[in-house]
Design an enzyme around this catalytic site. Structure first.
Site, mmCIF file in Angstrom:
data_model
loop_
_atom_site.group_PDB
_atom_site.id
_atom_site.type_symbol
_atom_site.label_atom_id
_atom_site.label_comp_id
_atom_site.label_asym_id
_atom_site.label_seq_id
_atom_site.Cartn_x
_atom_site.Cartn_y
_atom_site.Cartn_z
ATOM 1 C CB SER A 143 6.274 -14.131 -15.217
ATOM 2 O OG SER A 143 5.678 -15.159 -16.041
ATOM 3 C CE1 TYR A 156 9.505 -12.565 -19.320
ATOM 4 C CE2 TYR A 156 8.399 -14.956 -18.223
ATOM 5 C CZ TYR A 156 8.725 -13.310 -18.499
ATOM 6 O OH TYR A 156 7.349 -12.454 -17.374
#
Length: 252
Positions: A143, A156
């Site tokens: 990401s 995350y």
């Protein structure tokens, strides 16, 4: 895309979002795709899309958190298509959107168990299969949050930063074995997972768009283009790379 036709490729998280878009794009390139997902209805629907696009496909229900499932996923690909040429590991979970001091150990573990531990299981068995047939290409989905953090996303961002370290080290280990291992770093992408998060938090949509210089979200097909290139023979001299496909997010 050069050098994809006839390849046997596994796509985890293939039932929706980036995984689905990648599977369909691989189908258009003439690949044999093993779609791994928790949800049979979604996975079987993508099988039909891949077949309609010109490739062949099968679905196997897979919980990437379970090593036996990761092993069986790879076995299914080899059993049907004879070998494994490539893998896109797109299965993952989003942040619980909490500050560190408010986060439970269970919420931290939920994110890391799939985004890191499950990714390890998949790579382990994909690599073992690729060693049997002389090489292959693996793309792990990280990401842009691995490089450019966002609020309330500590677990995350940490898990996706871990993916980058894993990719660099594993790429070195197998560089002389014919196995290329890379990462793609999507920016904010209009997937069902993100849509659900934005419904829960109305302020999320403008906040995400604002940190992308292109001032928009990405489409799953745009991320899939980068993935498919890394899986193809056109990227034959590329390994250990973390490729942002993020509308400029990590350039800021």
């Amino acid at each position: 895309m050069e050098g994809l036709k006839g390849k046997s490729i596994v796509v985890t998280g293939g039932g929706s979002g980036i995984g689905r878009a990648t599977a369909v794009m691989l189908g258009k390139a003439g690949c044999n795709v093993t779609i791994a997902d928790l949800h049979p209805d979604a996975g079987e629907a993508v099988v039909r899309e891949v077949q309609a696009a010109g490739g062949d496909a099968q679905f196997i229900r897979t919980d990437a958190n379970l090593e036996d499932d990761a092993r069986n996923m790879v076995k299914a690909a080899v059993a049907r298509y004879g070998w494994l040429d490539g893998a896109c590991n797109a299965a993952g979970v989003q942040s619980c959107s909490k500050l560190v001091h408010e986060m439970s150990a269970e919420e931290w573990d939920r994110c890391h168990n799939l985004n890191m531990r499950g990714l390890f299981f998949c790579n382990k068995h994909e690599i073992a299969a690729m060693l049997e047939n002389g090489g292959g290409s693996i793309v792990n989905i990280a990401s842009s949050g691995a490089l450019a953090a966002f609020p309330n996303g500590s677990e995350y961002c940490a898990s996706k930063a871990g993916v980058l370290g894993f990719v660099r080290a594993a790429a070195l280990d197998y560089a002389t074995k014919g196995i290329r291992i890379n990462a793609v770093l999507p920016g904010g992408t209009l997937t069902p997972m993100l849509a659900e998060a934005m419904e829960t938090d109305p302020g999320l949509e403008p906040a995400i768009a604002a940190v992308h210089p292109m001032n928009r979200f990405g489409q799953p097909s745009e991320i899939a283009s980068g993935i498919c290139w890394l899986l193809s023979d056109g990227a034959s001299f590329v390994t250990g790379v973390s490729l942002p496909v993020d509308g400029g997010h990590t350039a800021v």
